[in-house]
Design an enzyme around this catalytic site. Sequence first.
Site, short mmCIF file in Angstrom:
data_model
loop_
_atom_site.label_atom_id
_atom_site.label_comp_id
_atom_site.label_asym_id
_atom_site.label_seq_id
_atom_site.Cartn_x
_atom_site.Cartn_y
_atom_site.Cartn_z
N GLU A 1 11.91 2.50 14.43
CA GLU A 1 11.05 3.58 13.93
C GLU A 1 9.77 3.62 14.76
O GLU A 1 9.59 2.81 15.67
CB GLU A 1 10.72 3.34 12.45
CG GLU A 1 10.08 2.01 12.16
CD GLU A 1 10.01 1.69 10.67
OE1 GLU A 1 10.10 2.61 9.85
OE2 GLU A 1 9.87 0.50 10.34
N LEU B 1 11.11 1.24 7.21
CA LEU B 1 10.50 1.68 5.97
C LEU B 1 11.32 2.83 5.38
O LEU B 1 11.73 3.73 6.11
CB LEU B 1 9.06 2.13 6.21
CG LEU B 1 8.30 2.56 4.95
CD1 LEU B 1 8.05 1.38 4.03
CD2 LEU B 1 6.99 3.23 5.33
N TYR C 1 0.83 -1.20 0.00
CA TYR C 1 0.00 0.00 0.00
C TYR C 1 0.86 1.25 0.00
O TYR C 1 2.06 1.20 0.28
CB TYR C 1 -0.95 0.00 1.21
CG TYR C 1 -0.32 0.39 2.52
CD1 TYR C 1 -0.51 1.66 3.06
CD2 TYR C 1 0.47 -0.51 3.24
CE1 TYR C 1 0.06 2.02 4.28
CE2 TYR C 1 1.05 -0.17 4.44
CZ TYR C 1 0.83 1.10 4.96
OH TYR C 1 1.41 1.46 6.16
N LYS D 1 6.56 -2.02 1.91
CA LYS D 1 5.39 -1.41 2.54
C LYS D 1 4.17 -2.33 2.35
O LYS D 1 3.30 -2.10 1.52
CB LYS D 1 5.13 -0.02 1.97
CG LYS D 1 4.19 0.83 2.84
CD LYS D 1 4.16 2.25 2.33
CE LYS D 1 3.19 3.13 3.12
NZ LYS D 1 3.65 3.37 4.51
#
Length: 286
Positions: A182, A206, A32, A150
């Site tokens: 993160e 990411l 996505y 992702k």
Amino acid sequence: MRTVYVNGEYLPETEAKVSIFDRAFLMADGVYEVTSVLGGKLIDFDGHARRLQRSLGELEMQSPVTTEELLEIHRELVRVNEVDEGMIYLQITRGAPDDRDFVFPDPETTAPTIVLFTQSKPGLADSPKAKEGMKVISIEDQRWSRRDIKTVQLLYPSMGKMMAKKAGKDDAWMVEDGSVTEGTSNNAYIVKGDTIVTRGLSNDILHGITRAAVLRFAEEAQMKVEERPFTIEEAQGADEAFITSASTFVMPVVEIDGVALGDGTPGPRAARLREIYLEESRKTAI
């Protein structure tokens, strides 16, 4: 009622349907992207499109549309839904074979599924949270090891956000082998003096589109950037901290695990980077 896009059709959201055999539903086998909209225009669409293609390639998936077609779909959804500020969610899955199976279906017989919808968020750029700052907790990072892709595997990040909510805080930073990876849906940074510190790119995090832009703007503004791991303890002793994402832009962090950073208010570097990011992104929006 929103108009959404499903497999080549623009539909009222109440009429949108995806098969129960779709592999995103059964296997989380999908990727996505979320693209922000400011002033009715798309922010950093090219970056999101490039990362989408990378994610698809890493999973040996095919895109059902070209980048040019994808841009037109985004623009049409912004137009018909009259989105001034908000986001567009895009998801592509490996599709819906005739039955459930761990083995990938033949791409010649099973077409990918593509879904897009808008989320209107008036006041997105002027979020009050940017003025007061976020408070975060730390949690163990228990995700799979390919966080650079992702994918729609978002259960643990969702659990992390719920842990933060139950603690009365805004979000969580994930920790692995003693260092911050993160946030649950964002990249994490600390500021020490004139230096911005953030974890370097790898399979551990990411590869944020907003991250890339903000680091570029920081260097152009003569701010020093160090890409390296940092601990929660180091973060608690920092002058400032912040996160970046497509939906929050640059958002200050003022507390980590109950310890206030500085005087407990957003610092000047995070505020300046948010200002620069919004200004420059509006100039290049399409």
